[in-house]
Enzyme design. Structure first.
Site, PDB file in Angstrom:
ATOM      1  N   GLU A 116       0.821  -1.219   0.000  1.00 22.54           N
ATOM      2  CA  GLU A 116       0.000   0.000   0.000  1.00 22.54           C
ATOM      3  C   GLU A 116       0.859   1.276   0.000  1.00 22.54           C
ATOM      4  O   GLU A 116       0.350   2.362   0.262  1.00 22.54           O
ATOM      5  CB  GLU A 116      -0.944   0.021   1.218  1.00 22.54           C
ATOM      6  CG  GLU A 116      -1.872  -1.166   1.348  1.00 22.54           C
ATOM      7  CD  GLU A 116      -2.894  -1.335   0.222  1.00 22.54           C
ATOM      8  OE1 GLU A 116      -2.895  -0.507  -0.714  1.00 22.54           O
ATOM      9  OE2 GLU A 116      -3.669  -2.296   0.269  1.00 22.54           O
ATOM     10  N   HIS A 139      -2.665   2.778   8.249  1.00 22.47           N
ATOM     11  CA  HIS A 139      -3.766   1.992   7.690  1.00 22.47           C
ATOM     12  C   HIS A 139      -3.974   0.752   8.543  1.00 22.47           C
ATOM     13  O   HIS A 139      -3.008   0.091   8.925  1.00 22.47           O
ATOM     14  CB  HIS A 139      -3.440   1.592   6.245  1.00 22.47           C
ATOM     15  CG  HIS A 139      -4.335   0.535   5.701  1.00 22.47           C
ATOM     16  ND1 HIS A 139      -5.689   0.714   5.528  1.00 22.47           N
ATOM     17  CD2 HIS A 139      -4.085  -0.743   5.307  1.00 22.47           C
ATOM     18  CE1 HIS A 139      -6.225  -0.391   5.041  1.00 22.47           C
ATOM     19  NE2 HIS A 139      -5.277  -1.292   4.903  1.00 22.47           N
ATOM     20  N   HIS A 141      -7.291  -2.370   9.991  1.00 26.71           N
ATOM     21  CA  HIS A 141      -8.553  -3.071   9.699  1.00 26.71           C
ATOM     22  C   HIS A 141      -9.417  -3.161  10.957  1.00 26.71           C
ATOM     23  O   HIS A 141      -9.656  -4.270  11.458  1.00 26.71           O
ATOM     24  CB  HIS A 141      -8.257  -4.482   9.190  1.00 26.71           C
ATOM     25  CG  HIS A 141      -7.400  -4.573   7.967  1.00 26.71           C
ATOM     26  ND1 HIS A 141      -6.773  -5.731   7.555  1.00 26.71           N
ATOM     27  CD2 HIS A 141      -7.076  -3.642   7.027  1.00 26.71           C
ATOM     28  CE1 HIS A 141      -6.099  -5.521   6.433  1.00 26.71           C
ATOM     29  NE2 HIS A 141      -6.250  -4.255   6.098  1.00 26.71           N
ATOM     30  N   GLU A 169     -18.091  12.627  21.238  1.00 24.61           N
ATOM     31  CA  GLU A 169     -16.680  12.898  20.922  1.00 24.61           C
ATOM     32  C   GLU A 169     -16.436  13.029  19.415  1.00 24.61           C
ATOM     33  O   GLU A 169     -15.459  13.653  18.988  1.00 24.61           O
ATOM     34  CB  GLU A 169     -15.790  11.754  21.433  1.00 24.61           C
ATOM     35  CG  GLU A 169     -15.566  11.740  22.915  1.00 24.61           C
ATOM     36  CD  GLU A 169     -14.955  13.037  23.399  1.00 24.61           C
ATOM     37  OE1 GLU A 169     -13.844  13.372  22.970  1.00 24.61           O
ATOM     38  OE2 GLU A 169     -15.614  13.732  24.194  1.00 24.61           O
ATOM     39  N   HIS A 210     -12.922  -3.136   3.932  1.00 23.23           N
ATOM     40  CA  HIS A 210     -11.486  -3.379   4.093  1.00 23.23           C
ATOM     41  C   HIS A 210     -10.915  -2.737   5.370  1.00 23.23           C
ATOM     42  O   HIS A 210     -10.367  -3.440   6.213  1.00 23.23           O
ATOM     43  CB  HIS A 210     -10.743  -2.881   2.840  1.00 23.23           C
ATOM     44  CG  HIS A 210      -9.267  -3.099   2.867  1.00 23.23           C
ATOM     45  ND1 HIS A 210      -8.540  -3.463   1.766  1.00 23.23           N
ATOM     46  CD2 HIS A 210      -8.358  -2.980   3.867  1.00 23.23           C
ATOM     47  CE1 HIS A 210      -7.263  -3.592   2.086  1.00 23.23           C
ATOM     48  NE2 HIS A 210      -7.131  -3.291   3.364  1.00 23.23           N
TER      49      HIS A 210
HETATM   50  O1  2HA Z   1      -0.659  -4.814   4.130  1.00 25.77           O
HETATM   51  O2  2HA Z   1      -3.537  -4.123   4.919  1.00 25.77           O
HETATM   52  O3  2HA Z   1      -4.271  -3.344   2.541  1.00 25.77           O
HETATM   53  C1  2HA Z   1      -1.835  -5.528   4.183  1.00 25.77           C
HETATM   54  C2  2HA Z   1      -2.970  -4.634   3.979  1.00 25.77           C
HETATM   55  C3  2HA Z   1      -3.360  -4.364   2.601  1.00 25.77           C
HETATM   56 ZN    ZN Z   2      -5.435  -3.313   4.458  1.00 31.19          ZN
END
Ligand code: 2HA
Ligand code: ZN
Length: 271
Positions: A116, A139, A141, A169, A210
Site C-alpha cells: 500500500e 492503515h 482493519h 466525541e 477493508h
Molecule cells: O498490508 O492491509 O491493505 C496488508 C494490507 C493491505
Molecule cells: Zn489493508
C-alpha cells in the site's frame, strides 16, 4: 547512534503491537509510514549509504523527493514488529526522480515496503501540502468500522452523520468528517489516487469492506482519530436497531460552536 534504538523505531514498534492487540491487524493486515525529517535521520546516518534500491512502481510527487520514510514491510505481521523491527520495517529515501526508494536500514531478510506504499505516499503528498507538519499515514482493519461500512451506503455524508449522532466525541475529534471509498481492489495506484483525493479534505478515509486510513502530525494523532472512529462504530453497531437516544443535531452544532470547529458541510443542517 543505532537507529534500532531511535524513538522512531520504538514508536512504530509500540503502536503496531498495540494495534495488533486491539484485534485490528490480523496476519499481515495494516501498514504505517512515518516521514522523518533529515535532521533526525542524520543523527543516525551521518551520510546517505544505501543498502539497495527498490523501484516504487509509480512516480512520487515532487514534495516527497529526497524525503525519508520509516515504513512497515510487505507481508509482515504487526504482531512481530516489536520482536524484530529490523526485518519488519525499513527506512527509505525517495529518489530525486521519484521512482525509486533507496534503502538505508531494515528489511533485513530481503523484503520491501508495504503493497500500500502508493496510497501512503500519495496521501503523504496531499496531507503535507495541506499541513506541512503531517508526518504519519496509518492503515488498519478495525472490526466495527468495517461492520459499519458494510451496513451503510458508501457515502461519506451518511457515514459521518451516523458517527456524529452516536458519540459526542466524534464531531469534536473529526469535524471535517470521514471520507469514504467504495469497495475497490487494494494495493493499486488507483486506490492510492482515490484515497489521496479524499485526503485533501479529510484526515480519515475508510475503504469499504477493508479498513481505514488515518493521517496525523504524530502517531498519537493518527491513532487517536482511528480509535475514535472505531469506538464510535462499535457504539453504532451494538445499538443498531435499538437506539432511543440519538444525539440531537442541536447538541452536535453546540459542540462544534463550543470548540470553534468547522464542520463538514451537508452533514447536519444548521438551523
Ligand atoms: O498490508 O492491509 O491493505 C496488508 C494490507 C493491505
Ligand atoms: Zn489493508
Amino acid at each position: 547512534m543505532n537507529f534500532l534504538e531511535s524513538r522512531f523505531v520504538k514508536e512504530v514498534s509500540e503502536i503496531t503491537d498495540n494495534m495488533y492487540h486491539q484485534g485490528w491487524d490480523e496476519r499481515n493486515g495494516g501498514n504505517i509510514s512515518y516521514m522523518i525529517d533529515e535532521e533526525y535521520v542524520r543523527e543516525y546516518f551521518p551520510k546517505d549509504v544505501f543498502v539497495r534500491d527498490i523501484p516504487l512502481g509509480f512516480t512520487a510527487d515532487e514534495v516527497l523527493r529526497g524525503k525519508y520514510f520509516l515504513v512497515t514491510g510487505t507481508g509482515k505481521y504487526f504482531k512481530n514488529i516489536i520482536k524484530n523491527p529490523e526485518a519488519n520495517l525499513g527506512l527509505v529515501k525517495i529518489s530525486d526522480n521519484g521512482q525509486v526508494a533507496h534503502l538505508l536500514w531494515g528489511y533485513k531478510d530481503g523484503g520491501k515496503f508495504t503493497s500500500e506504499f502508493p496510497a501512503h505516499l500519495m496521501s503523504h503528498a496531499v496531507r503535507f501540502k495541506a499541513n506541512p507538519n503531517n508526518r504519519i499515514i496509518m492503515h488498519t482493519h478495525p472490526t466495527y468500522t468495517i461492520c459499519m461500512g458494510a451496513c451503510l451506503p458508501a457515502d461519506e455524508v451518511i457515514f459521518t452523520r451516523k458517527l456524529w449522532k452516536s458519540n459526542t466525541e466524534a464531531v469534536v475529534v473529526f469535524p471535517e468528517g470521514v471520507g469514504v471509498l467504495p469497495c475497490m481492489v487494494c494495493g493499486t495506484t488507483e486506490i492510492g489516487e482515490a484515497t489521496a483525493n479524499k485526503m485533501k479534505d479529510h484526515r480519515l478515509v475508510t475503504w469499504t469492506n477493508h479498513g481505514i486510513y488515518g493521517a496525523g502530525n504524530d502517531i498519537d494523532e493518527a491513532f487517536g482519530l482511528i480509535e475514535t472512529v472505531e469506538k464510535t462504530a462499535q457504539i453504532y453497531m451494538l445499538t443498531l436497531g435499538h437506539v432511543v437516544n440519538e444525539i440531537p443535531d442541536e447538541v452536535i452544532i453546540g459542540l462544534a460552536k463550543l470548540w470553534n470547529l468547522k464542520m463538514m458541510p451537508g452533514v447536519i443542517e444548521e438551523k
